[in-house]
Design a protein around this motif. Structure first.
Motif, mmCIF file in Angstrom:
data_model
loop_
_atom_site.group_PDB
_atom_site.id
_atom_site.type_symbol
_atom_site.label_atom_id
_atom_site.label_comp_id
_atom_site.label_asym_id
_atom_site.label_seq_id
_atom_site.Cartn_x
_atom_site.Cartn_y
_atom_site.Cartn_z
ATOM 1 N N LYS A 30 0.838 -1.201 0.000
ATOM 2 C CA LYS A 30 0.000 0.000 0.000
ATOM 3 C C LYS A 30 0.876 1.255 0.000
ATOM 4 N N GLN A 31 1.936 1.244 0.805
ATOM 5 C CA GLN A 31 2.874 2.362 0.832
ATOM 6 C C GLN A 31 3.588 2.503 -0.513
ATOM 7 N N LEU A 32 3.962 1.385 -1.124
ATOM 8 C CA LEU A 32 4.595 1.425 -2.436
ATOM 9 C C LEU A 32 3.643 2.034 -3.467
ATOM 10 N N THR A 33 2.368 1.689 -3.383
ATOM 11 C CA THR A 33 1.382 2.258 -4.308
ATOM 12 C C THR A 33 1.361 3.782 -4.186
ATOM 13 N N VAL A 76 0.927 0.713 -14.807
ATOM 14 C CA VAL A 76 0.859 -0.747 -14.745
ATOM 15 C C VAL A 76 1.294 -1.224 -13.363
ATOM 16 N N TRP A 77 2.380 -0.638 -12.839
ATOM 17 C CA TRP A 77 2.896 -1.060 -11.531
ATOM 18 C C TRP A 77 1.954 -0.674 -10.399
ATOM 19 N N ILE A 78 1.238 0.427 -10.546
ATOM 20 C CA ILE A 78 0.229 0.796 -9.551
ATOM 21 C C ILE A 78 -0.849 -0.278 -9.505
ATOM 22 N N GLU A 86 -1.677 -2.635 -6.303
ATOM 23 C CA GLU A 86 -3.034 -2.677 -5.741
ATOM 24 C C GLU A 86 -3.546 -4.114 -5.682
ATOM 25 N N ARG A 87 -3.241 -4.894 -6.683
ATOM 26 C CA ARG A 87 -3.666 -6.300 -6.689
ATOM 27 C C ARG A 87 -2.970 -7.082 -5.577
ATOM 28 N N ARG A 88 -1.677 -6.850 -5.408
ATOM 29 C CA ARG A 88 -0.959 -7.523 -4.320
ATOM 30 C C ARG A 88 -1.545 -7.123 -2.972
ATOM 31 N N THR A 89 -1.832 -5.845 -2.803
ATOM 32 C CA THR A 89 -2.425 -5.352 -1.550
ATOM 33 C C THR A 89 -3.762 -6.033 -1.307
ATOM 34 N N TRP A 90 -4.575 -6.137 -2.315
ATOM 35 C CA TRP A 90 -5.893 -6.769 -2.207
ATOM 36 C C TRP A 90 -5.761 -8.230 -1.799
ATOM 37 N N PHE A 91 -4.897 -8.970 -2.495
ATOM 38 C CA PHE A 91 -4.716 -10.392 -2.176
ATOM 39 C C PHE A 91 -4.237 -10.571 -0.743
ATOM 40 N N LEU A 92 -3.279 -9.738 -0.314
ATOM 41 C CA LEU A 92 -2.770 -9.848 1.054
ATOM 42 C C LEU A 92 -3.841 -9.453 2.067
ATOM 43 N N PHE A 93 -4.634 -8.465 1.753
ATOM 44 C CA PHE A 93 -5.753 -8.063 2.619
ATOM 45 C C PHE A 93 -6.715 -9.223 2.798
#
Length: 171
Positions: free
Chosen positions: A125-128, A152-154, A158-165
């Protein structure tokens, strides 16, 4: 070729031609180098947690973190090469990464699986947010090519954040 000419060639600056203004190159390169340091830090933390995950969901989490680490690492060369394409210079050492990174390391001997996932969620999330901030710098300086990569990296972050959430949610 004589020694003097060879020595002069080795000392020549890395002066990649670009139509971006000098201050724009400096600002974009600085933002991208800080971003690159964070990406390396996040990659290593993700691999650390991948190697040390345990518990009943070991296989699922182990595979998830490996997939995410690969995606994060894939950004590194593109970021560094973008810096060079616009005429900047990029990271040169682990020490350089350490000086620029904003994401915190985790050297703990043991981290629970839930804490690992939550920490990586927050780091992504911080990286985003950092990716968005860098996009703003690129917009101000007219660097649409870098901005396009950042978009693209955003989405990936966001997808990684969602999956981890979702993986952290109490059942």
């Amino acid at each position: 070729m004589d020694r003097k000419a060879t020595k002069l060639r080795r000392m020549a600056p890395l002066d990649t031609p670009t139509d971006l203004k000098t201050d724009g190159v400096r600002e974009i390169s600085g933002a991208l180098n800080a971003l690159l340091a964070d990406v390396f830090a996040l990659y290593l933390k993700t691999k650390n947690f991948h190697w040390h995950i345990s518990g009943p969901h070991f296989r699922d989490y182990h595979l998830l973190l490996d997939e995410q680490a690969e995606q994060i690492f894939a950004m590194t060369d593109a970021i560094a090469e973008r810096v060079r394409k616009i005429g900047g210079t990029t990271l040169r050492s682990v020490g350089h990464i350490h000086r620029l990174q904003r994401l915190l390391d985790n050297d703990a001997d043991y981290v629970s699986p839930q804490d690992m996932l939550a920490e990586l969620r927050d780091d992504n999330k911080q990286l985003t947010a950092s990716l968005r901030e860098t996009h703003g710098v690129c917009d101000e300086r007219g660097d649409v090519a870098t901005a396009s990569l950042l978009e693209v990296w955003i989405d990936e972050a966001e997808r990684r954040t969602w999956f981890l959430f979702e993986a952290c949610r109490a059942r």
